[in-house]
Design an enzyme around this catalytic site. Structure first.
Site, PDB file in Angstrom:
ATOM      1  N   ASP A 127     -27.665  -9.400 -13.707  1.00  0.00           N
ATOM      2  CA  ASP A 127     -27.988  -8.074 -13.156  1.00  0.00           C
ATOM      3  C   ASP A 127     -29.068  -7.355 -13.970  1.00  0.00           C
ATOM      4  OD1 ASP A 127     -25.991  -8.270 -11.131  1.00  0.00           O
ATOM      5  OD2 ASP A 127     -24.475  -7.866 -12.669  1.00  0.00           O
TER       6      ASP A 127
ATOM      7  N   ASP B 226     -23.996  -5.413  -7.419  1.00  0.00           N
ATOM      8  CA  ASP B 226     -23.501  -6.755  -7.658  1.00  0.00           C
ATOM      9  C   ASP B 226     -22.120  -6.896  -6.971  1.00  0.00           C
ATOM     10  OD1 ASP B 226     -23.121  -9.232  -9.244  1.00  0.00           O
ATOM     11  OD2 ASP B 226     -21.572  -8.036 -10.214  1.00  0.00           O
TER      12      ASP B 226
ATOM     13  N   ASP C 267     -19.384  -9.895  -7.834  1.00  0.00           N
ATOM     14  CA  ASP C 267     -18.321 -10.323  -8.755  1.00  0.00           C
ATOM     15  C   ASP C 267     -18.338  -9.543 -10.064  1.00  0.00           C
ATOM     16  OD1 ASP C 267     -16.880 -12.284  -7.345  1.00  0.00           O
ATOM     17  OD2 ASP C 267     -18.551 -13.667  -7.573  1.00  0.00           O
TER      18      ASP C 267
HETATM   19  O1  LIG Z   1     -22.202 -16.117  -8.454  1.00  0.00           O
HETATM   20  C1  LIG Z   1     -21.846 -15.722  -9.580  1.00  0.00           C
HETATM   21  O2  LIG Z   1     -21.748 -16.497 -10.545  1.00  0.00           O
HETATM   22  C2  LIG Z   1     -21.586 -14.271  -9.820  1.00  0.00           C
HETATM   23  O3  LIG Z   1     -21.783 -13.515  -8.663  1.00  0.00           O
HETATM   24  P1  LIG Z   1     -22.262 -11.987  -8.775  1.00  0.00           P
HETATM   25  O4  LIG Z   1     -23.728 -12.030  -8.981  1.00  0.00           O
HETATM   26  O5  LIG Z   1     -21.850 -11.378  -7.462  1.00  0.00           O
HETATM   27  O6  LIG Z   1     -21.532 -11.394  -9.927  1.00  0.00           O
HETATM   28 MG   LIG Z   2     -21.336  -9.918 -11.345  1.00  0.00          MG
END
Ligand SMILES: O=C(O)COP(=O)(O)O
Ligand SMILES: [Mg+2]
Length: 257
Positions: free
Chosen positions: A204, A34, A36
């Site tokens: 995730d 992932d 963020d």
């Molecule tokens: O787009 C989002 O809300 C979070 O992004 P991510 O899946 O990289 O954590």
């Molecule tokens: Mg994330």
């Protein structure tokens, strides 16, 4: 996915021992992570520790970025980190196997999503994120009660709202980072069991279930930690780095020839 036990690691050595103690499905030849909250810090700046780890390992093993972010954003992060690997964007709606190739885009839920969005806009005030750029899911600010929003759109049986911490997303129930992880496995001609997944949020969970071994960083909420095989003792990019270093130290990574 093997045991869904909740384990708290004290340091890297414990983590190596924990990985070694698992009945693993052979070695892992791809890492899916992932973005963020996993390779970024709490303020969404890039984790320098994670960036260093990605750069150290990307030449040896594909590190696939899997994000709720747009393709444009995710592809750019892959470029500057020099992952030289596929990317998964928009929570699995888009898979880009090769940097200069054509993305596989599954936008089949979009018409229903647009209708659900209009319904939500009648009830709540919120900002729709990067609508000029999104092709398969709709992301918006979490300035309202997500549970209430779920109830309001419950008539849209094919849709759900996933809370990815930094944004909420209207997603199709049969497209997620887990289905995209299987596409990546097909691309490499391997089983999803030979992929490691690392993440922090509800979006995730499906990839945790598909991967052969999954890690949640320490900043993940408890309901996400419960779905991972191993819970890391460190937060954000430090947790990500520990997972990769421990996998290497445990001798379970299969490096490119
Ligand atoms: O787009 C989002 O809300 C979070 O992004 P991510 O899946 O990289 O954590
Ligand atoms: Mg994330």
């Amino acid at each position: 996915m093997f045991f869904r036990s909740l384990l708290r690691m004290s340091d890297l050595d414990d983590l190596v021992l924990e990985i070694r103690s698992r009945a693993l499905p052979g070695s892992f030849s791809v890492i899916v992570t992932d973005i963020d909250g996993t390779i970024t810090e709490d303020d969404r700046s890039l984790s320098l520790s994670a960036a260093k780890t990605v750069q150290e390992y990307a030449g040896k093993i594909p590190i696939v970025l899997a994000s709720g972010n747009t393709l444009c954003f995710t592809r750019a992060v892959a470029k500057v980190l020099r992952t030289n690997a596929p990317v998964i964007a928009e929570n699995g709606g888009i898979v880009l196997e090769e940097y200069d190739g054509n993305p596989v885009v599954n936008d089949s839920y979009l018409p229903e999503m647009r209708k659900a969005l209009s319904v939500l806009q009648e009830h709540f005030e919120f900002v729709v994120f990067d609508s000029y750029d999104r092709q398969t899911d709709i992301a918006f600010s979490k300035t309202f009660d997500v549970e209430k929003a779920r109830h309001i759109i419950s008539g849209f049986s094919e849709l759900s709202i996933v809370d990815a911490k930094y944004a909420a997303h209207l997603v199709g129930k049969r497209i997620n980072k887990g289905t995209a992880l299987k596409q990546v496995a097909d691309f490499y001609g391997i089983s999803p069991e030979n992929i490691v997944a690392i993440g922090d949020s509800a979006n995730d969970i499906e990839m945790f279930h598909e991967a052969g071994l999954s890690f949640a960083v320490a900043n993940a909420p408890d309901f996400v930690k419960k779905e991972a095989d191993i819970v890391l003792s460190k937060k954000f990019g430090d947790g990500f780095s520990d997972a990769v270093l421990a996998l290497d130290e445990a001798g379970v990574l299969k490096f490119r020839k």
